[in-house]
Scaffold this motif. Structure first.
Motif, PDB file in Angstrom:
ATOM      1  N   MET A  91     -17.182  26.518   1.614  1.00  0.00           N
ATOM      2  CA  MET A  91     -18.754  26.431   2.153  1.00  0.00           C
ATOM      3  C   MET A  91     -19.050  27.983   2.456  1.00  0.00           C
ATOM      4  N   SER A  92     -20.373  27.921   2.588  1.00  0.00           N
ATOM      5  CA  SER A  92     -21.068  29.370   2.895  1.00  0.00           C
ATOM      6  C   SER A  92     -20.548  29.757   4.405  1.00  0.00           C
ATOM      7  N   ALA A  93     -20.886  30.804   4.992  1.00  0.00           N
ATOM      8  CA  ALA A  93     -21.089  31.185   6.407  1.00  0.00           C
ATOM      9  C   ALA A  93     -22.150  30.234   7.027  1.00  0.00           C
ATOM     10  N   LEU A  94     -23.244  29.965   6.406  1.00  0.00           N
ATOM     11  CA  LEU A  94     -24.172  29.083   7.069  1.00  0.00           C
ATOM     12  C   LEU A  94     -23.822  27.771   7.028  1.00  0.00           C
ATOM     13  N   GLU A  95     -23.086  27.360   6.078  1.00  0.00           N
ATOM     14  CA  GLU A  95     -22.745  25.717   5.804  1.00  0.00           C
ATOM     15  C   GLU A  95     -21.664  25.436   6.844  1.00  0.00           C
ATOM     16  N   ASN A  96     -20.739  26.582   7.018  1.00  0.00           N
ATOM     17  CA  ASN A  96     -19.850  26.391   8.125  1.00  0.00           C
ATOM     18  C   ASN A  96     -20.210  26.037   9.377  1.00  0.00           C
ATOM     19  N   VAL A  97     -21.096  27.019   9.887  1.00  0.00           N
ATOM     20  CA  VAL A  97     -21.720  26.963  11.077  1.00  0.00           C
ATOM     21  C   VAL A  97     -22.748  25.472  11.299  1.00  0.00           C
TER      22      VAL A  97
END
Length: 355
Positions: A91-97
């Motif tokens: 996952m991207s950083a955005l998706e992780n958050v």
């Protein structure tokens, strides 16, 4: 609402039996040697390990009370930052958050917008599309932190959050973490083995050995009166808060320290007791930190002698200054309480970083 925990967990050859409380806006650091029970306590609070006895409550909200009540992790209002961050590599950083928000039923569009807002608060908006493996250690730590905070948890659990960082990165990230925690209105429990992390970030320290609390209190209180060898070793550090003006730091508790690195505004200054030298008379060619002091305490400390010093009248020395000397130096300097001496500290021996 204050978190109250009476934790009793039994394992073969080990028993955790400790009480713990964390108030809103408070950062409590749980410290202890390996095997003391720190991780067991964190897992019990997180809902990853049921209690054998005791109870965990957040005000009137009961989380765990054997034998009939156990609320698992996904039903507790908590956020967790692990030592290795445990970000999802695919996952991207955005998706992780956004993941935690989505898991709690927030719509995809809203979750992504909220995740981007959180990434912006830690200066990572431009890395929103980046995968964890392309982030630096400090950046990954910030992503893990805002992922935990995005769900607005009542309790934030930090498990050795700076341990995976190199020494150069740790100073900066520690200061950043302190700023974020100062704005967080929930309760924070920091599990760490690093006394500097605890001294800088925590409002209160809880020291655990062999599954029991052996000492707790404000960092300055713990540093003044260690009750075990472990605690004495743990706080073997001179640490001060103050305001920097170039290479001069005006300490909050009184006195000044000259440092090697210029800074501006609120800072911490730290240096080991071994960096402080004692002389019977003012030394010639003195370092910039040269103070008249008075001996207020002497105690054996491992293979050295720990000497506690206070400023002499009209001295700009820091309060409760600690130095370590050899047994021979005790005799050579005629060290006794009330003895007037000169103390020096090289500016290059100090560390200064934002508070």
């Amino acid at each position: 609402m204050t978190l109250h925990a009476d934790l009793h967990v039994r394992r073969t050859g080990f028993e955790l039996a400790m009480e713990l409380s964390v108030a809103p806006g408070e950062v409590v650091a749980l410290l202890g040697p390996n095997g003391a029970g720190k991780t067991t306590a964190l897992r019990a609070l997180a809902g990853l390990l049921p209690l054998d006895d005791g109870r965990i409550t957040l005000d009137d909200d009961l989380w765990d009370e054997p034998p009939g009540v156990f609320r698992p992790a996904d039903r507790r209002p908590i956020g967790v930052v692990f030592q290795d961050y445990l970000l999802f590599d695919h996952m991207s950083a955005l998706e992780n958050v956004a993941f935690g928000l989505r898991a709690r039923g927030v719509g995809k569009h809203t979750a992504r917008a909220e995740a981007l807002r959180w990434l912006s608060t830690v200066g990572l908006a431009e890395h929103a599309a980046s995968r964890p493996r392309s982030l630096s250690g400090g950046q990954a730590q910030r992503v893990a932190l805002v992922r935990a905070l995005a769900t607005e948890p009542e309790l934030l659990l930090l498990d050795e959050p700076l341990a995976a960082l190199d020494a150069g990165t740790t100073l900066h990230v520690r200061a950043e973490l302190g700023q974020h925690l100062s704005r967080y209105e929930g309760r924070t429990l920091l599990v760490t083995h690093d006394p500097l992390d605890a001294m800088v970030l925590a409002d209160r320290l809880v020291i655990v050995e062999n599954g029991r609390v052996v000492q707790e209190g404000a960092p300055t209180e713990i540093a003044r009166r260690p009750r075990t060898d472990y605690v004495a070793h743990l706080v073997g550090l001179n640490l001060y808060r103050g305001t920097a003006e170039g290479t001069t730091v005006h300490l909050a508790a009184g006195g000044t320290v000259t440092t090697a690195t210029p800074a501006t505004g609120p800072v911490h200054v730290s240096f080991p007791p071994s960096a402080v030298s004692l002389y019977p008379d003012r030394p010639s060619g003195s370092p910039r930190n040269t103070w008249p002091v008075v001996v207020t305490g002497i105690e054996q400390h491992a293979h050295t002698v720990r000497v506690r010093l206070s400023p002499a009248p009209d001295s700009s020395a820091p309060t409760d200054l600690l130095t370590d000397v050899t047994t021979a130096a005790v005799a050579e300097l005629h060290l006794t309480p009330g003895r007037h001496l000169w103390a020096t500290l090289k500016a290059t021996e100090t560390q200064t970083y934002p508070s």
